[in-house]
Design an enzyme around this catalytic site. Structure first.
Site, short mmCIF file in Angstrom:
data_model
loop_
_atom_site.label_atom_id
_atom_site.label_comp_id
_atom_site.label_asym_id
_atom_site.label_seq_id
_atom_site.Cartn_x
_atom_site.Cartn_y
_atom_site.Cartn_z
N ASP A 17 42.30 57.65 86.48
CA ASP A 17 41.18 57.62 87.40
C ASP A 17 40.18 56.58 86.88
O ASP A 17 40.29 56.10 85.74
CB ASP A 17 40.57 59.02 87.44
N ASP A 19 36.11 56.27 87.91
CA ASP A 19 34.78 56.83 87.65
C ASP A 19 34.87 58.14 86.90
O ASP A 19 35.61 59.05 87.28
CB ASP A 19 34.03 57.06 88.97
N ASP A 195 38.89 63.18 85.84
CA ASP A 195 37.77 64.07 85.52
C ASP A 195 37.31 64.96 86.66
O ASP A 195 36.58 65.92 86.45
CB ASP A 195 36.57 63.24 85.07
#
Length: 244
Positions: A17, A19, A195
């Protein structure tokens, strides 16, 4: 916290991922930055793994290219609605922006009454941001749900201070699975690091494929492994730091 095993470029395929994983979350999404050391390490991983490296993000691939330049990479943007199968390939969009026109109009009109919320138009997805205004989470949810009005052709996804709507039938898990069906990913063990709640789709597919799912930060997750924060991700990958 269960620390993941070391990345093995000889047999693993790495999916990350952006961000909150490669870069810190900030109030201004255009203000993120990644260190040169981290970029060099990602390029090394890409080379050592024979190209089995891809970024899976809610962002558009064009934005990822700008932030990660000069690195070129396989990618799925807008949760898989944009796809670039190899670093050299063209970006393929699985849906046109016109399908979202009714929602675009409804959300824009509603936001005129709520200046604390902000619309990001990705073309193939619409994102209502409430970063800096957490008390508006309920309002953001209601606004998007009202615009969708129960239409099963659309999917609402909730992330870190955002509510996003796009066409149903695509998520990071489906995008990851598609990558794993072809070289250079085929036959490797997938490793996915993310996240957010939107990364749970990817974690689920990775576990089904016998891979390694790594959650960054706190919160419930189906992932079996954890890393504490962005800088922990870069240390695990072998770079000294993930910040500019």
């Amino acid at each position: 916290m269960t620390i993941p095993p070391a990345f093995d470029p000889a047999r693993h395929a790495l999916f990350v991922d952006f961000d909150g994983t490669l870069v810190e979350l900030v109030d201004d999404p255009q203000a993120v930055a990644i260190s040169r050391e981290a970029l060099v390490r990602l390029a090394d991983i890409q080379r050592e793994s024979g190209g089995a490296f891809a970024v899976l993000s809610g962002r558009r691939i064009g934005d990822l290219d700008r932030f990660l330049a000069p690195l070129r990479f396989a990618a799925a943007g807008v949760h898989g609605l944009e796809r670039r199968e190899t670093p050299e390939a063209e970006i393929v969009r699985l849906a046109g922006p016109e399908r979202l026109d009714p929602l675009r109009a409804a959300i824009t009109a509603a936001l005129a009454e709520q200046p604390g919320l902000r619309l990001e138009d990705k073309g193939t997805a619409l994102v209502v941001h409430y970063r800096g205004r957490p008390e508006l989470k309920g309002e953001a949810d209601r606004l998007v749900e009202d615009a969708v009005a129960g239409d099963e052709g659309f999917s609402i996804m909730r992330g870190d201070h955002i509510v996003e709507v796009h066409l149903a039938g695509m998520d990071k898990g489906r995008a990851l699975h598609a990558f794993m069906m072809a070289a250079p990913f085929l036959g490797r063990v997938p490793v996915y690091i993310g996240d957010d709640t939107t990364d749970e789709f990817g974690f689920g597919v990775v576990k089904e494929l016998g891979g390694i799912a790594i959650k960054v930060g706190l919160g419930e997750s189906v992932a079996d492994y954890r890393l504490a924060a962005v800088d922990s991700v870069h240390r695990w990958l072998g770079a000294e730091t993930g910040n500019a």
